[in-house]
Design an enzyme around this catalytic site. Structure first.
Site, PDB file in Angstrom:
ATOM      1  N   CYS A  19       0.849  -1.192   0.000  1.00  0.00           N
ATOM      2  CA  CYS A  19       0.000   0.000   0.000  1.00  0.00           C
ATOM      3  C   CYS A  19       0.890   1.249   0.000  1.00  0.00           C
ATOM      4  CB  CYS A  19      -0.952  -0.052   1.196  1.00  0.00           C
ATOM      5  SG  CYS A  19      -2.264   1.185   1.194  1.00  0.00           S
ATOM      6  N   ASP A  79      -7.690  -4.409  -7.986  1.00  0.00           N
ATOM      7  CA  ASP A  79      -7.261  -3.349  -7.068  1.00  0.00           C
ATOM      8  C   ASP A  79      -7.864  -2.025  -7.516  1.00  0.00           C
ATOM      9  OD1 ASP A  79      -5.948  -1.415  -5.539  1.00  0.00           O
ATOM     10  OD2 ASP A  79      -4.057  -2.497  -5.557  1.00  0.00           O
ATOM     11  N   HIS A 104      -7.070  -5.001  -3.511  1.00  0.00           N
ATOM     12  CA  HIS A 104      -6.107  -4.270  -2.713  1.00  0.00           C
ATOM     13  C   HIS A 104      -5.982  -4.943  -1.342  1.00  0.00           C
ATOM     14  CE1 HIS A 104      -3.688  -0.676  -2.025  1.00  0.00           C
ATOM     15  NE2 HIS A 104      -4.232  -0.584  -0.817  1.00  0.00           N
TER      16      HIS A 104
END
Length: 272
Positions: A132, A190, A222
């Site tokens: 991330c 994602d 994600h």
């Protein structure tokens, strides 16, 4: 390998502001080899700092023979404790992410690498990884010529250049400076890094002549490697595949040095 955990608090001075950053260290230990030397890996966390999932990831890497340094990214705003995986924690993490300056992020990377290289047990070779926000920071860390390899998991804000104060970073624009080999990982679902964003990153890396591998696991979302409170996105099978990709890259580009055996017999304690 056995893992020894500790931390170091290092002084910071980015943007003319004196402070302190905690770096969590995860160190492999091989009984009988006190002079063993290992590669170092800087592990950058998601927006919640060094949480349980990040610490477990660090231990998994350390257990493969790497000294892992995980900096507390938001030391300018809060303590080293992790933010909660809830609405207030998410809001705080996203706020800090764009309040922190690029100079602050870069100093964190530099200090983390310096900390690893200062250890007598580090062999002088450095890798970086993160997820991330940490994926972006691992990519940015690779701008440092001391980094030989980097693995990024669903790096956010890289395609949009919106990291840091002012939400205008230069990370992807500077990628030609990277000498490290990269592995870039994004799930096909994602929604933080949409298909056009992934295409831009991949196209830019190719145009700039970066050595990289690219993996888009089908159906992965994600945060698919987060094994706690992932909102139904955790995929252990794909996580395992990605971990093996990281080990292949780090094993090929970063080497460990055991030194000579000390000749001592390991004493096994009778404990549960």
């Amino acid at each position: 390998m056995i893992i020894k955990e500790s931390h170091q608090d290092v002084a910071t001075k980015a943007d003319g502001k004196e402070g302190s950053m905690r770096i969590f260290l995860y160190h492999p230990v091989i009984p009988g080899y006190p002079n063993a030397r290992f590669p170092g890996v800087v592990l950058f966390s998601e927006i919640y700092q060094v949480t349980g999932p990040v610490a477990r990831f660090a231990r998994q890497i350390a257990g493969q023979g790497y000294i892992v340094a995980a900096p507390s990214s938001y030391h300018e705003f809060t303590g080293p404790e992790p933010l909660a995986y809830d609405v207030p924690g998410t809001d705080a993490g996203n706020e800090y992410k764009i309040k922190k300056t690029l100079a602050g992020y870069d100093e964190d990377s530099t200090l983390s690498i310096d900390t690893l290289l200062a250890l007598p047990t580090c062999n002088g070779r450095i890798g970086a990884t993160g997820m991330c926000l940490g994926g972006h920071l691992a990519f940015r860390c690779a701008l440092d010529s001391r980094v030989s390899a980097a693995v990024t998991y669903f790096a956010t804000d890289l395609h949009s250049a919106t990291l840091g104060l002012g939400m205008k970073d230069d990370t992807l624009a500077r990628c030609s400076e990277i000498k490290a080999e990269l592995v870039m990982i994004h799930g096909t679902l994602d929604n933080h890094v949409p298909p056009e964003g992934r295409d831009l990153i991949r196209k830019t890396l190719r145009e700039k002549g970066i050595i990289f591998s690219w993996y888009e696991p089908a159906g992965a979302q994600h945060a698919f490697i987060r094994d706690e409170l992932s909102k139904g996105r955790y995929d252990p099978a794909i996580t395992k595949v990605c971990f093996e990709m990281m080990l292949e890259l780090f094993g090929r580009t970063l080497k460990l040095d055991l030194g000579s055996h000390d000749g001592k017999q390991q004493v096994v304690e009778n404990i549960c």
